[in-house]
Motif scaffolding. Structure first.
Motif, PDB file in Angstrom:
ATOM      1  N   GLY A  52       0.797  -1.222   0.000  1.00  0.00           N
ATOM      2  CA  GLY A  52       0.000   0.000   0.000  1.00  0.00           C
ATOM      3  C   GLY A  52       0.828   1.270   0.000  1.00  0.00           C
ATOM      4  O   GLY A  52       0.303   2.359  -0.236  1.00  0.00           O
ATOM      5  N   SER A  53       2.130   1.167   0.237  1.00  0.00           N
ATOM      6  CA  SER A  53       2.978   2.362   0.248  1.00  0.00           C
ATOM      7  C   SER A  53       3.912   2.449  -0.955  1.00  0.00           C
ATOM      8  O   SER A  53       4.535   3.477  -1.192  1.00  0.00           O
ATOM      9  CB  SER A  53       3.811   2.422   1.531  1.00  0.00           C
ATOM     10  N   MET A  54       4.014   1.374  -1.718  1.00  0.00           N
ATOM     11  CA  MET A  54       4.849   1.377  -2.915  1.00  0.00           C
ATOM     12  C   MET A  54       4.004   1.871  -4.082  1.00  0.00           C
ATOM     13  O   MET A  54       2.973   1.288  -4.406  1.00  0.00           O
ATOM     14  CB  MET A  54       5.385  -0.028  -3.194  1.00  0.00           C
ATOM     15  N   LEU A  55       4.460   2.965  -4.702  1.00  0.00           N
ATOM     16  CA  LEU A  55       3.703   3.621  -5.759  1.00  0.00           C
ATOM     17  C   LEU A  55       4.362   3.413  -7.113  1.00  0.00           C
ATOM     18  O   LEU A  55       5.568   3.637  -7.266  1.00  0.00           O
ATOM     19  CB  LEU A  55       3.601   5.121  -5.465  1.00  0.00           C
ATOM     20  N   LEU A  56       3.565   3.005  -8.086  1.00  0.00           N
ATOM     21  CA  LEU A  56       4.044   2.801  -9.450  1.00  0.00           C
ATOM     22  C   LEU A  56       3.421   3.881 -10.321  1.00  0.00           C
ATOM     23  O   LEU A  56       2.204   4.111 -10.239  1.00  0.00           O
ATOM     24  CB  LEU A  56       3.614   1.425  -9.971  1.00  0.00           C
ATOM     25  N   SER A  57       4.227   4.544 -11.128  1.00  0.00           N
ATOM     26  CA  SER A  57       3.687   5.641 -11.934  1.00  0.00           C
ATOM     27  C   SER A  57       3.426   5.202 -13.363  1.00  0.00           C
ATOM     28  O   SER A  57       4.024   4.247 -13.865  1.00  0.00           O
ATOM     29  CB  SER A  57       4.641   6.839 -11.934  1.00  0.00           C
ATOM     30  N   ALA A  58       2.559   5.951 -14.008  1.00  0.00           N
ATOM     31  CA  ALA A  58       2.211   5.690 -15.399  1.00  0.00           C
ATOM     32  C   ALA A  58       3.354   6.033 -16.348  1.00  0.00           C
ATOM     33  O   ALA A  58       3.290   5.714 -17.527  1.00  0.00           O
ATOM     34  CB  ALA A  58       0.954   6.472 -15.776  1.00  0.00           C
ATOM     35  N   VAL A  59       4.422   6.654 -15.834  1.00  0.00           N
ATOM     36  CA  VAL A  59       5.603   6.914 -16.666  1.00  0.00           C
ATOM     37  C   VAL A  59       6.712   5.906 -16.382  1.00  0.00           C
ATOM     38  O   VAL A  59       7.787   5.990 -16.946  1.00  0.00           O
ATOM     39  CB  VAL A  59       6.130   8.370 -16.506  1.00  0.00           C
TER      40      VAL A  59
END
Length: 192
Positions: A52-59
């Motif tokens: 829940g704290s690891m963020l994946l970006s669309a870039v």
């Protein structure tokens, strides 16, 4: 500004564990990001990483929610977390990253179905999850192991897989709205 999804949202969206190549991509991308964060401002590095704290970006980049902002962190916290010793910070992050990625390959598997990992990835994740901090593999070794694996198996840079996982969630939800997070972001990364 990038649109981010959490690793937990990726798993919820697909309802199945990650593929091994995706785990290698996340591991390499996360190691690069964490080393960048720790070299700029070691005090800004979170001690606990979770799905829940690891963020994946669309870039195709990875960032992390600021410490204490994500729910259900205790399952991913290192054994030495209770000591709150800042000298263990990098080792605590290695532990929680390993636990987080192990969780992704076990996600929604029936109890009688074994996890399917290569010996090399299984060994690396297990060494990241070592209970004793000084026996645990360090972040630089994680990075070097991932880089070597990507070279020998001729995998694309992790940004491609990370971008695809984020886009899959965003297409399923039909949402390209940026969620509001406080992010530990190392800044621009090579997008090759």
């Amino acid at each position: 500004m990038s649109t981010f999804v959490t690793l937990a949202e990726v798993l919820e969206s697909r309802g199945a564990p990650l593929e091994e190549d995706e785990v290698w991509a996340l591991l390499l991308g996360a190691a690069e990001t964490l080393i960048s964060i720790s070299s700029k401002d070691p005090g800004n590095m979170c001690c606990v990483i979770s799905p829940g704290s690891m963020l994946l970006s669309a870039v195709g980049s990875i960032a992390f929610k600021s410490c204490g902002r994500a729910e259900d962190m205790s399952s991913f916290a290192s054994p030495e977390m209770s000591q709150s010793n800042p000298s263990f910070r990098r080792q605590m992050v290695v532990y929680s990253l390993g636990m987080t990625l192990y969780w992704t390959v076990d996600y929604h598997l029936p109890q009688n179905q074994p996890i399917r990992l290569s010996d090399s990835l299984n060994s690396l994740l297990l060494s990241m999850c070592e209970d004793v901090a000084h026996k645990r593999v360090n972040l630089l070794t994680v990075l070097e192991t991932c880089e070597q694996h990507h070279k020998t198996t001729v995998l694309p840079r992790p940004q491609k897989a990370i971008r695809q996982m984020a886009e899959d969630v965003l297409q399923v939800t039909g949402s390209w709205v940026v969620s509001h997070f406080t992010i530990c972001d190392p800044g621009p990364q090579n997008q090759s």
